[in-house]
Design a protein around this motif. Structure first.
Motif, PDB file in Angstrom:
ATOM      1  N   ASN A 113      60.630  53.849  39.220  1.00  0.00           N
ATOM      2  CA  ASN A 113      61.210  53.935  37.945  1.00  0.00           C
ATOM      3  C   ASN A 113      62.092  54.819  37.626  1.00  0.00           C
ATOM      4  O   ASN A 113      63.284  54.803  37.142  1.00  0.00           O
ATOM      5  CB  ASN A 113      60.154  53.865  37.100  1.00  0.00           C
ATOM      6  CG  ASN A 113      59.403  52.199  36.887  1.00  0.00           C
ATOM      7  OD1 ASN A 113      59.888  51.454  37.385  1.00  0.00           O
ATOM      8  ND2 ASN A 113      58.244  52.400  36.579  1.00  0.00           N
ATOM      9  N   TYR A 114      61.645  56.134  38.372  1.00  0.00           N
ATOM     10  CA  TYR A 114      62.737  57.416  38.180  1.00  0.00           C
ATOM     11  C   TYR A 114      63.988  57.564  38.873  1.00  0.00           C
ATOM     12  O   TYR A 114      64.835  57.927  38.462  1.00  0.00           O
ATOM     13  CB  TYR A 114      61.675  58.630  38.524  1.00  0.00           C
ATOM     14  CG  TYR A 114      60.529  58.694  37.713  1.00  0.00           C
ATOM     15  CD1 TYR A 114      60.198  58.415  36.182  1.00  0.00           C
ATOM     16  CD2 TYR A 114      59.427  59.579  38.029  1.00  0.00           C
ATOM     17  CE1 TYR A 114      59.335  58.553  35.590  1.00  0.00           C
ATOM     18  CE2 TYR A 114      58.319  59.708  37.481  1.00  0.00           C
ATOM     19  CZ  TYR A 114      58.148  59.355  36.132  1.00  0.00           C
ATOM     20  OH  TYR A 114      57.146  59.417  35.264  1.00  0.00           O
ATOM     21  N   ASP A 144      62.288  58.391  31.702  1.00  0.00           N
ATOM     22  CA  ASP A 144      62.509  57.916  32.992  1.00  0.00           C
ATOM     23  C   ASP A 144      63.816  58.146  33.532  1.00  0.00           C
ATOM     24  O   ASP A 144      64.093  58.549  34.525  1.00  0.00           O
ATOM     25  CB  ASP A 144      62.352  56.426  32.955  1.00  0.00           C
ATOM     26  CG  ASP A 144      60.966  55.800  32.867  1.00  0.00           C
ATOM     27  OD1 ASP A 144      60.149  56.668  33.009  1.00  0.00           O
ATOM     28  OD2 ASP A 144      60.764  54.415  32.842  1.00  0.00           O
ATOM     29  N   ALA A 145      65.000  58.106  32.484  1.00  0.00           N
ATOM     30  CA  ALA A 145      66.209  58.691  32.970  1.00  0.00           C
ATOM     31  C   ALA A 145      66.345  59.998  33.106  1.00  0.00           C
ATOM     32  O   ALA A 145      66.985  60.448  34.186  1.00  0.00           O
ATOM     33  CB  ALA A 145      67.401  58.082  31.730  1.00  0.00           C
ATOM     34  N   LEU A 165      65.485  64.557  39.705  1.00  0.00           N
ATOM     35  CA  LEU A 165      65.333  64.412  40.841  1.00  0.00           C
ATOM     36  C   LEU A 165      66.485  64.690  41.762  1.00  0.00           C
ATOM     37  O   LEU A 165      66.510  65.256  42.889  1.00  0.00           O
ATOM     38  CB  LEU A 165      64.805  63.122  41.300  1.00  0.00           C
ATOM     39  CG  LEU A 165      63.249  62.867  40.996  1.00  0.00           C
ATOM     40  CD1 LEU A 165      62.969  61.140  41.048  1.00  0.00           C
ATOM     41  CD2 LEU A 165      62.275  63.834  41.851  1.00  0.00           C
ATOM     42  N   ILE A 166      67.719  63.992  41.240  1.00  0.00           N
ATOM     43  CA  ILE A 166      69.000  64.418  41.657  1.00  0.00           C
ATOM     44  C   ILE A 166      69.233  65.806  41.901  1.00  0.00           C
ATOM     45  O   ILE A 166      69.680  66.448  42.720  1.00  0.00           O
ATOM     46  CB  ILE A 166      70.020  63.708  40.940  1.00  0.00           C
ATOM     47  CG1 ILE A 166      69.913  62.140  41.203  1.00  0.00           C
ATOM     48  CG2 ILE A 166      71.338  63.990  41.648  1.00  0.00           C
ATOM     49  CD1 ILE A 166      70.632  61.197  40.540  1.00  0.00           C
ATOM     50  N   ILE A 167      69.006  66.530  40.631  1.00  0.00           N
ATOM     51  CA  ILE A 167      69.452  68.112  40.542  1.00  0.00           C
ATOM     52  C   ILE A 167      68.456  68.803  41.489  1.00  0.00           C
ATOM     53  O   ILE A 167      69.056  69.845  42.046  1.00  0.00           O
ATOM     54  CB  ILE A 167      69.179  68.564  39.047  1.00  0.00           C
ATOM     55  CG1 ILE A 167      70.199  67.720  38.079  1.00  0.00           C
ATOM     56  CG2 ILE A 167      69.318  70.037  38.704  1.00  0.00           C
ATOM     57  CD1 ILE A 167      69.755  68.052  36.659  1.00  0.00           C
ATOM     58  N   VAL A 168      67.219  68.310  41.612  1.00  0.00           N
ATOM     59  CA  VAL A 168      66.381  69.405  42.336  1.00  0.00           C
ATOM     60  C   VAL A 168      66.949  69.236  43.882  1.00  0.00           C
ATOM     61  O   VAL A 168      66.952  70.170  44.675  1.00  0.00           O
ATOM     62  CB  VAL A 168      65.080  68.546  42.568  1.00  0.00           C
ATOM     63  CG1 VAL A 168      64.116  69.182  43.750  1.00  0.00           C
ATOM     64  CG2 VAL A 168      64.265  69.019  41.277  1.00  0.00           C
ATOM     65  N   GLY A 169      67.863  68.009  44.120  1.00  0.00           N
ATOM     66  CA  GLY A 169      68.333  68.154  45.598  1.00  0.00           C
ATOM     67  C   GLY A 169      69.447  69.192  45.846  1.00  0.00           C
ATOM     68  O   GLY A 169      69.582  69.430  47.101  1.00  0.00           O
ATOM     69  N   VAL A 170      70.035  69.889  44.699  1.00  0.00           N
ATOM     70  CA  VAL A 170      70.859  70.915  44.886  1.00  0.00           C
ATOM     71  C   VAL A 170      70.404  72.154  45.889  1.00  0.00           C
ATOM     72  O   VAL A 170      71.131  72.489  46.618  1.00  0.00           O
ATOM     73  CB  VAL A 170      71.562  71.266  43.572  1.00  0.00           C
ATOM     74  CG1 VAL A 170      72.748  72.470  43.716  1.00  0.00           C
ATOM     75  CG2 VAL A 170      72.137  70.077  42.963  1.00  0.00           C
ATOM     76  N   PRO A 171      69.261  72.675  45.189  1.00  0.00           N
ATOM     77  CA  PRO A 171      68.883  73.587  45.973  1.00  0.00           C
ATOM     78  C   PRO A 171      68.325  73.395  47.390  1.00  0.00           C
ATOM     79  O   PRO A 171      68.548  74.278  48.189  1.00  0.00           O
ATOM     80  CB  PRO A 171      67.669  74.227  45.071  1.00  0.00           C
ATOM     81  CG  PRO A 171      67.370  73.292  44.153  1.00  0.00           C
ATOM     82  CD  PRO A 171      68.663  72.204  43.790  1.00  0.00           C
TER      83      PRO A 171
END
Length: 441
Positions: A354-355, A415-416, A422-428
């Protein structure tokens, strides 16, 4: 002189490619989500209008993907387009959210749905749902390890079976048409609708139409891709739109708008009315076949994205290996399949999925936005296929998808917000991985 690394072999014809489009879109959604759409609409004609609008909007995206696939007929799909147009970071973020979270998450969720219906069809205790779901994923990975040809044969079979389930639902609706035929498209006073709820009903419609991008993930294995990709995308998605509209018309004529809105399993309820418990068993088998076919495509497509990331040094190098004999990304298939099995066994994958759905459609918007870059950067380069009505077509798709995402963020901020987090966490993670892959000398 060094040996050339193994590459994919183009073995998929137009029917194989069209079956991938159909199988990647039609999963379990159409057999369940129509009830959610009915709850948010006030009449049968509004419901059919939304499915038609969603189909036309998705077709605009398909046309854009057809040009992107014809321009870059390589395995990896959106990952390749984002890497070339916007750089490694956006491409990594796509791979981070899709290949590591969304692909295995959706496979785990749909494999569990398959196991649910498999147990119903065979009269098996639901205590077996998780083992059956894990076994189904392992079986699909095992078949795909032998190469795209073996996976395509299995996919073609299950595409025919899922279309058979669609036909069964449509015939059941026609057989029961006399019950609600006169009021099928009329207003439903039990479900008054505001403009916002009507717009919100487009979200489950779009999600049910999702999955059309899997063929682009497998573009490196399509024969004559410049000709085959546009034709297969148009043929496959056109078939899906027709099927979805007919199925919803069948729901309305057999159950009525109020009955559809109240049903938790409209396909089973409809066929049970016509054929009794035997019909419920038949549709359970059909839905099991539909969900199984979807899992096969998601695993095959997701593995190609993982393999491309590994070859780029954006994931473990071993994952980027292509087997020289089968020409399959065997390590990527095993990694993705194992992770999906663990998610299915954990029982927490549904929340994770869902996230990430907002992230999936956000990647579609950015993926199609790369078409503007390709048109400008390669203005003088002839393309074997060009999307009609450019730039209106990609602009319509991108703006509509962003609008739906904004509406979703307003109505379901938690949820949004977590999806975007989760996308932002991908940056580091990206910069950490790059530092590990290229340490200072």
């Amino acid at each position: 002189m060094t040996d050339q690394a193994p590459a994919y072999v183009r073995r998929l014809g137009i029917w194989d490619a069209a079956a991938i489009v159909i199988g990647g879109v039609i999963g379990a959604g159409i057999f369940r989500s129509a009830s959610t759409v009915a709850e948010r609409t006030g009449s049968g004609w509004q419901l059919l209008l939304l499915w038609a609008i969603g189909g036309l909007l998705t077709l605009t995206g398909v046309l854009c993907y057809a040009e992107l696939g014809a321009r870059r007929p390589q395995a990896g799909g959106v990952y390749i387009y984002l890497r070339e147009a916007f750089g490694q970071l956006p491409a990594f973020l796509f791979g981070w959210t899709m290949a590591l979270i969304n692909y295995p998450g959706s496979v785990a969720a749909v494999a569990t749905t398959f196991a649910d219906y498999f147990c119903v069809a065979l009269g098996v205790s639901h205590d077996w749902v998780k083992p059956i779901a894990g076994g189904a994923i392992a079986f699909i990975v095992g078949v795909n390890i032998f190469g795209i040809r073996a996976g395509a044969r299995m996919q073609n079979l299950f595409t025919v079976l899922k279309l058979g389930a669609i036909v069964l639902v449509v015939v059941a609706g026609l057989a029961l048409a006399r019950t609600h035929l006169g009021t099928a498209l009329g207003d439903d006073i039990a479900h008054p609708v505001s403009p916002w709820s009507f717009l919100g009903a487009l979200l489950p419609v779009l999600f049910t139409y999702g999955g059309f991008h899997y063929l682009n993930d497998l573009a490196g294995e399509v024969r004559e891709p410049q000709r085959t990709l546009p034709r297969a995308l148009a043929l496959g998605m056109g078939t899906v739109v027709i099927c979805y509209v007919l199925v919803n018309l069948a729901y309305l004529t057999g159950l009525g708008h109020a009955g559809l809105a109240a049903s938790h399993a409209p396909a089973a309820d409809l066929v049970r009315q016509w054929l009794g418990d035997r019909g419920a068993t038949l549709i359970a088998i059909g839905i099991a076949c539909s969900t199984f076919g979807y899992c096969s495509i998601a695993i095959a497509g997701g593995a190609r994205v993982l393999q491309t990331m590994g070859a780029d040094g954006m994931f473990f190098r071993g994952v980027g290996r292509i087997d020289p004999r089968t020409r399959a990304p065997q390590v990527a298939l095993l990694v993705l399949g194992t992770w999906a099995i663990l998610l299915a066994a954990s029982g927490r994958f549904d929340q994770l999925l869902n996230y990430t759905t907002v992230g999936e459609w956000l990647s579609h918007a950015f993926g199609i936005a790369t078409l503007f870059w390709y048109r400008r950067r390669f203005a003088q380069e002839p393309s074997p296929y060009r999307v009609p009505l450019y730039p209106f077509t990609p602009l319509l798709f991108v703006s509509m998808v962003l609008g739906v995402i904004i509406a979703t963020t307003v109505s379901s901020f938690r949820d949004a917000g977590l999806s975007l987090l989760l996308i932002i966490v991908g940056v580091p993670v990206y910069y950490t991985w790059r530092a590990m892959a290229n340490p200072a000398r």
